[in-house]
Design a protein around this motif. Structure first.
Motif, short mmCIF file in Angstrom:
data_model
loop_
_atom_site.label_atom_id
_atom_site.label_comp_id
_atom_site.label_asym_id
_atom_site.label_seq_id
_atom_site.Cartn_x
_atom_site.Cartn_y
_atom_site.Cartn_z
N GLY A 65 23.98 -19.32 -1.93
CA GLY A 65 23.34 -19.83 -3.12
C GLY A 65 21.83 -19.72 -3.10
O GLY A 65 21.15 -20.33 -3.93
N ARG A 66 21.28 -18.92 -2.19
CA ARG A 66 19.84 -18.84 -2.05
C ARG A 66 19.28 -17.65 -2.81
O ARG A 66 18.69 -16.72 -2.25
CB ARG A 66 19.46 -18.75 -0.57
N THR A 67 19.52 -17.64 -4.12
CA THR A 67 18.94 -16.65 -5.01
C THR A 67 18.66 -17.31 -6.35
O THR A 67 19.32 -18.27 -6.73
CB THR A 67 19.88 -15.44 -5.18
N THR A 68 17.66 -16.81 -7.07
CA THR A 68 17.33 -17.41 -8.35
C THR A 68 18.41 -17.10 -9.38
O THR A 68 19.03 -16.02 -9.34
CB THR A 68 15.97 -16.90 -8.87
N ASP A 69 18.67 -18.05 -10.27
CA ASP A 69 19.70 -17.85 -11.28
C ASP A 69 19.11 -17.40 -12.61
O ASP A 69 19.81 -17.35 -13.62
CB ASP A 69 20.50 -19.15 -11.49
N LYS A 70 17.82 -17.03 -12.62
CA LYS A 70 17.19 -16.55 -13.84
C LYS A 70 17.34 -15.05 -13.98
O LYS A 70 17.27 -14.32 -12.97
CB LYS A 70 15.70 -16.91 -13.85
N PRO A 71 17.50 -14.55 -15.20
CA PRO A 71 17.46 -13.09 -15.39
C PRO A 71 16.05 -12.57 -15.16
O PRO A 71 15.08 -13.32 -15.26
CB PRO A 71 17.90 -12.92 -16.85
N GLU A 72 15.95 -11.28 -14.86
CA GLU A 72 14.66 -10.68 -14.54
C GLU A 72 13.63 -10.89 -15.65
O GLU A 72 12.44 -11.10 -15.38
CB GLU A 72 14.84 -9.18 -14.30
N SER A 73 14.06 -10.86 -16.90
CA SER A 73 13.14 -10.98 -18.03
C SER A 73 12.49 -12.36 -18.11
O SER A 73 11.43 -12.51 -18.73
CB SER A 73 13.87 -10.68 -19.34
N GLU A 74 13.11 -13.38 -17.50
CA GLU A 74 12.58 -14.74 -17.58
C GLU A 74 11.77 -15.14 -16.35
O GLU A 74 11.22 -16.23 -16.30
CB GLU A 74 13.72 -15.73 -17.77
N ILE A 75 11.70 -14.27 -15.36
CA ILE A 75 10.97 -14.59 -14.13
C ILE A 75 9.48 -14.37 -14.36
O ILE A 75 9.06 -13.31 -14.83
CB ILE A 75 11.47 -13.72 -12.95
N ASP A 76 8.67 -15.39 -14.05
CA ASP A 76 7.23 -15.26 -14.17
C ASP A 76 6.57 -15.81 -12.91
O ASP A 76 7.25 -16.10 -11.91
CB ASP A 76 6.71 -15.97 -15.43
N SER A 77 5.26 -15.98 -12.95
CA SER A 77 4.53 -16.41 -11.75
C SER A 77 4.85 -17.84 -11.34
O SER A 77 4.53 -18.25 -10.23
CB SER A 77 3.02 -16.26 -11.98
N ASN A 78 5.46 -18.63 -12.23
CA ASN A 78 5.83 -20.01 -11.89
C ASN A 78 7.24 -20.12 -11.32
O ASN A 78 7.63 -21.19 -10.85
CB ASN A 78 5.73 -20.91 -13.13
N THR A 79 8.02 -19.06 -11.39
CA THR A 79 9.41 -19.10 -10.93
C THR A 79 9.46 -19.24 -9.41
O THR A 79 8.79 -18.50 -8.68
CB THR A 79 10.16 -17.82 -11.35
N ILE A 80 10.26 -20.19 -8.94
CA ILE A 80 10.46 -20.36 -7.50
C ILE A 80 11.61 -19.47 -7.06
O ILE A 80 12.77 -19.72 -7.40
CB ILE A 80 10.76 -21.82 -7.13
N LEU A 81 11.28 -18.40 -6.33
CA LEU A 81 12.30 -17.50 -5.81
C LEU A 81 12.81 -18.01 -4.47
O LEU A 81 12.19 -18.87 -3.83
CB LEU A 81 11.72 -16.09 -5.68
N LYS A 82 13.94 -17.46 -4.01
CA LYS A 82 14.58 -17.98 -2.80
C LYS A 82 14.79 -16.88 -1.77
O LYS A 82 14.33 -15.75 -1.95
CB LYS A 82 15.91 -18.66 -3.17
N ASP A 83 15.51 -17.23 -0.71
CA ASP A 83 15.62 -16.34 0.45
C ASP A 83 16.07 -14.94 0.09
O ASP A 83 15.49 -13.94 0.54
CB ASP A 83 16.58 -16.95 1.48
N GLN A 84 17.13 -14.82 -0.70
CA GLN A 84 17.68 -13.50 -1.01
C GLN A 84 16.84 -12.74 -2.04
O GLN A 84 17.09 -11.57 -2.27
CB GLN A 84 19.12 -13.64 -1.50
N ASP A 85 15.84 -13.41 -2.63
CA ASP A 85 14.93 -12.72 -3.54
C ASP A 85 13.72 -12.14 -2.82
O ASP A 85 12.95 -11.40 -3.41
CB ASP A 85 14.42 -13.70 -4.62
N LEU A 86 13.57 -12.48 -1.55
CA LEU A 86 12.38 -12.08 -0.80
C LEU A 86 12.44 -10.59 -0.49
O LEU A 86 13.45 -10.09 0.02
CB LEU A 86 12.28 -12.88 0.50
N GLY A 87 11.36 -9.88 -0.76
CA GLY A 87 11.29 -8.45 -0.49
C GLY A 87 10.06 -8.06 0.31
O GLY A 87 9.56 -6.94 0.17
N PHE A 88 9.60 -8.97 1.19
CA PHE A 88 8.40 -8.70 1.97
C PHE A 88 8.55 -9.21 3.40
O PHE A 88 9.33 -10.11 3.69
CB PHE A 88 7.17 -9.39 1.35
N ILE A 89 7.75 -8.61 4.28
CA ILE A 89 7.43 -9.17 5.59
C ILE A 89 5.94 -9.42 5.59
O ILE A 89 5.16 -8.57 5.16
CB ILE A 89 7.81 -8.19 6.72
#
Length: 773
Positions: free
Chosen positions: A573-597
């Protein structure tokens, strides 16, 4: 060879040559260039001829160059792909000079930098910064030899000052901090602890006549327990302070001497003569010296692309292959031979290791800016009276007269029964003002502890009241958190107020003593900062109680936060439930949304892993689980179109820093690091310069939390801290763990034993954060 075959070969050579020339024209910014090949070939050119003269193969890219730039700068040394690369010498028009190693246009490795004032630095460089072991000698005689991190003295080092003073010890962010010895020119010396460039902690001051003071210090003067000894063996033991009312002690003579004719206050007068020399500032940081080639180059390093059939492009323009295919698609012998030659060349390059390069991911863009968070609580709002009650209570609690809070608290101060009730009728009382809100009762939990915490966190009482109780109303976040609690923000975003369950209040009071001791022992602790715990009891039939805690807002920063991540180290359950179009700079993303080291400077990374270990040990001992690391990222470079610019690439021509919005530029980072006073705004987890390396996950690995690095880096400023530390492993969490373990992998769920949670959390965080080698 037939005419057709010859024509095909010539067409291919012409196309390839034009492609390479176009690339050089796009990258080159020099008007008058005199190039000498690395091999022993002669080069001649007319002094009046402005054309470039070269005697190297068109396929050779690494060579020796001697160049005069259009702005008057001069470079001689090794050159690669339009950048200094290897050994070289660069002379700026203002008289600054660098001789040493280069890598892709940046000072990297060992080198020597000289200023026109006569100051020099000789040592290690990294990405343009003085970083590693090096020696700086100032024009007036100051000299420092030791460790550097991003232009600042950081680590062990020895500095001799022009006035004859000397310091040998630990440095941190350009200032003395840790253990060190400072010796004045007259021979007196101090050995002990330092903090922020001043004597602080335990240490010893020894005079040339043999007298000495051993004990505690605060900002350069004795404070607390200490002993003053004379060379004849007599000594004075007591509590030291600049405040005469706090000063007390006992004199012990060495023999049968009479009474002591000495005032302990004389020690302070004597020490006031011994100041710490600040020394000279570096006149111009090497990283602030721009190369002319950087100002207009549009060169952007990108991984080579995979072709449709899986082979790696070798840098030849695709149009060259298209022109070849005009003849090569037929079954002629010449076309077949040409294809075989190209295939052989591709196979050779793949054998050299290029086959390991992966397809470049799609370009990244800045997320759309979110609106200012929260709904202003104005008159008519359902929680308007509650806000007024809260502000009245805070003003009363913080503003009332109280003795100066000492950081050494008695155990009774942490007793959950240590609380103060105060009634606030509308007409007012002797202790409370009249007001227009509903009548209520106000409770302060452990008031002395939280007053001491605010002092420990250097919170000014007046600023604190102004932020929470000023004319500007609070803002309520649009929806409650997962726990059902409501959050309120102060108008200046400095503080966050969270409503509390009774169980959470009990947990905080239970662990308050351990929390206080932990944050006092580790000033760089990443755990959330608490400033007050209160309760409002509303009058009426329901007698409703609203408990709330006041915390620091982690993302209160002058730099906008572009990405936010809440990281736990679990996958279920560690992913955001928002569609891509609704994600902005205030959206809290989670572990499976992370794309960086995230890659931190070595010194910061070492401190980071030490502090994460200490914080997790503390939370594990208090039986706390389900906490997370909240991470905010500010990208430093982006185009007007919103595309992120990788490290090493520059903002395209025609765009300025102002056009790209308020982002932290390299010069701002240099300015921030050049002054220790401004550098104080950088601490572990706050405004930290770093690099974010993009990662990509495998499609067939849904539970993979950390993807594979792509080699694509972005300069960022990071903010992070540990939040949600009030969930203990109670019976409800044990039942949740048992229930979910039947359906899912037990290691993937969040509700686990605190020891397992701590170990899993650290393992994950140490994969996401790493050393920037």
């Amino acid at each position: 060879m037939s005419k057709e075959q010859s024509y095909v070969l010539k067409a291919w050579e012409v196309t390839l040559r034009k492609t390479q020339q176009a690339k050089k024209r796009a990258n080159s910014v020099f008007g008058t260039v005199s190039v000498a090949p690395h091999a022993d070939h002669d080069v001649t050119s007319d002094e009046n001829d402005d054309e470039t003269t070269t005697n190297r193969s068109s396929l050779e890219e690494f060579y020796h160059a001697e160049r005069v730039l259009p702005n008057g700068d001069y470079y001689t040394g090794q050159w690669y792909d339009n950048f200094p690369h290897g050994q070289g010498k660069y002379l700026w028009t203002d008289g600054c000079m660098y001789i040493g190693e280069w890598y892709n246009g940046k000072t990297m490795g060992h080198g020597k930098f000289g200023w026109p004032s006569g100051a020099t630095y000789e040592g290690e460089f990294k990405s343009g910064y003085m970083d590693g072991i090096g020696t700086y000698t100032g024009p007036s005689g100051d000299a420092y030899k030791g460790q550097w991190v991003m232009n600042l003295k950081h680590g062990h080092g020895v500095k001799s000052f022009a006035n004859g003073d000397a310091y040998d010890g630990e440095w941190r962010r350009g200032l003395q901090e840790g253990q060190g010895k400072y010796q004045w020119s007259d021979g007196c010396h101090y050995t002990g602890e330092w903090k922020n460039g001043t004597i602080f902690g335990k240490g010893s001051f020894v005079w040339t006549n043999g007298n000495r003071y051993d004990g505690c210090w605060d900002e350069g003067f004795p404070r607390g327990n200490g002993t003053y000894k004379w060379d004849d063996g007599s000594f004075y033991v007591g509590n030291w302070s600049k405040d005469p009312e706090e000063m007390n002690g006992t004199y012990y003579p060495s023999g049968n001497e009479g009474s002591l004719e000495w005032d302990p206050k004389d020690l302070f007068n004597n020490l006031s003569e011994y100041t710490i020399c600040n020394g000279e500032r570096v006149p111009m940081l090497p990283s602030q010296k721009k190369l002319s080639v950087w100002n207009s180059s549009k060169r952007i390093e990108k991984p080579r692309r995979m072709s449709v059939d899986g082979r790696v492009s070798v840098g030849v323009d695709n149009r060259a292959f298209e022109k070849m295919n005009m003849w090569g698609n037929d079954t002629s012998e010449g076309g077949a031979d040409m294809r075989k030659e190209l295939d052989a060349e591709l196979m050779r390059l793949e054998a050299e290791g290029l086959h390991s390069l992966k397809p470049s991911p799609a370009p990244m863009k800045l997320p759309k800016a979110g609106r200012k968070q929260g709904e202003t609580i104005s008159k008519g709002h359902r929680n308007y009276d509650l806000m007024l009650n809260l502000q009245l209570g805070i003003r009363h609690s913080v503003g009332r007269q109280a003795p100066s809070a000492s950081l050494d608290l008695k155990p009774s101060a942490f007793d959950p029964k240590d609380k103060i009730w105060r009634r606030f009728p509308r007409e007012g009382t002797k202790y409370t003002p009249p007001h227009q809100s509903t009548e209520f009762k106000w409770k302060d939990y452990c008031p002395l502890v939280f007053r001491s915490l605010r002092k420990l966190f250097k919170v000014d009482p007046a600023d604190y009241m102004l932020s929470i109780c000023g004319d500007d109303a609070l803002r309520e976040l649009s929806s409650p958190g997962k726990s059902g609690s409501f959050f309120y923000l102060t108008n200046d975003d400095r503080y966050m107020i969270k409503t509390m369950k009774k169980s959470e209040t009990k947990v905080l009071l239970r662990m308050l003593a351990a929390y206080y001791n932990h944050v006092r022992a580790f000033e760089n602790s990443l755990v959330i900062r608490f400033f007050g715990l209160h309760c409002v009891k509303l009058n009426g039939p329901t007698q409703k109680k609203v408990r709330f805690v006041i915390m620091g807002n982690l993302f209160c920063s002058k730099y906008s936060v572009h990405r936010r991540f809440d990281l736990k180290g679990s996958s279920l359950g560690r992913t955001t439930d928002k569609p891509e179009s609704e994600i902005d700079s205030n959206t809290i993303l989670k572990d499976q949304d992370l794309g960086f080291i995230f890659r931190l400077q070595k010194a910061w990374y070492q401190e980071f892993i030490r502090q994460i270990d200490k914080d997790c040990e503390f939370l594990e001992q208090e039986r706390i689980m389900d906490y997370s690391l909240l991470v905010g990222i500010h990208f430093r470079e982006a185009s007007v179109a919103g595309e992120l610019i990788p490290s090493g690439a520059q903002t395209p021509i025609g765009e300025s820093e102002e056009d790209a919005g308020h982002r932290l530029s390299r010069s701002e980072v240099d300015d921030l690091l050049s002054e220790p006073s401004r550098c104080a705004s950088i601490r572990l987890g706050t405004n930290m310069p770093a690099r974010a390396e993009r990662t990509m996950r495998k499609n067939d690995s849904e539970l993979e939390l950390v993807g594979e690095p792509t080699g694509e880096f972005y300069d960022v400023v990071m903010i992070f801290g540990i939040i949600d530390i009030l969930q203990d492993y109670d019976i409800s969490k044990k039942l949740e763990h048992a229930y979910k373990s039947i359906q899912y992998d037990p290691t993937s769920i969040s509700a686990v034993d605190p020891r397992l949670y701590s170990r899993r959390f650290r393992d994950f965080i140490f994969k996401v954060f790493t050393d920037d080698n």
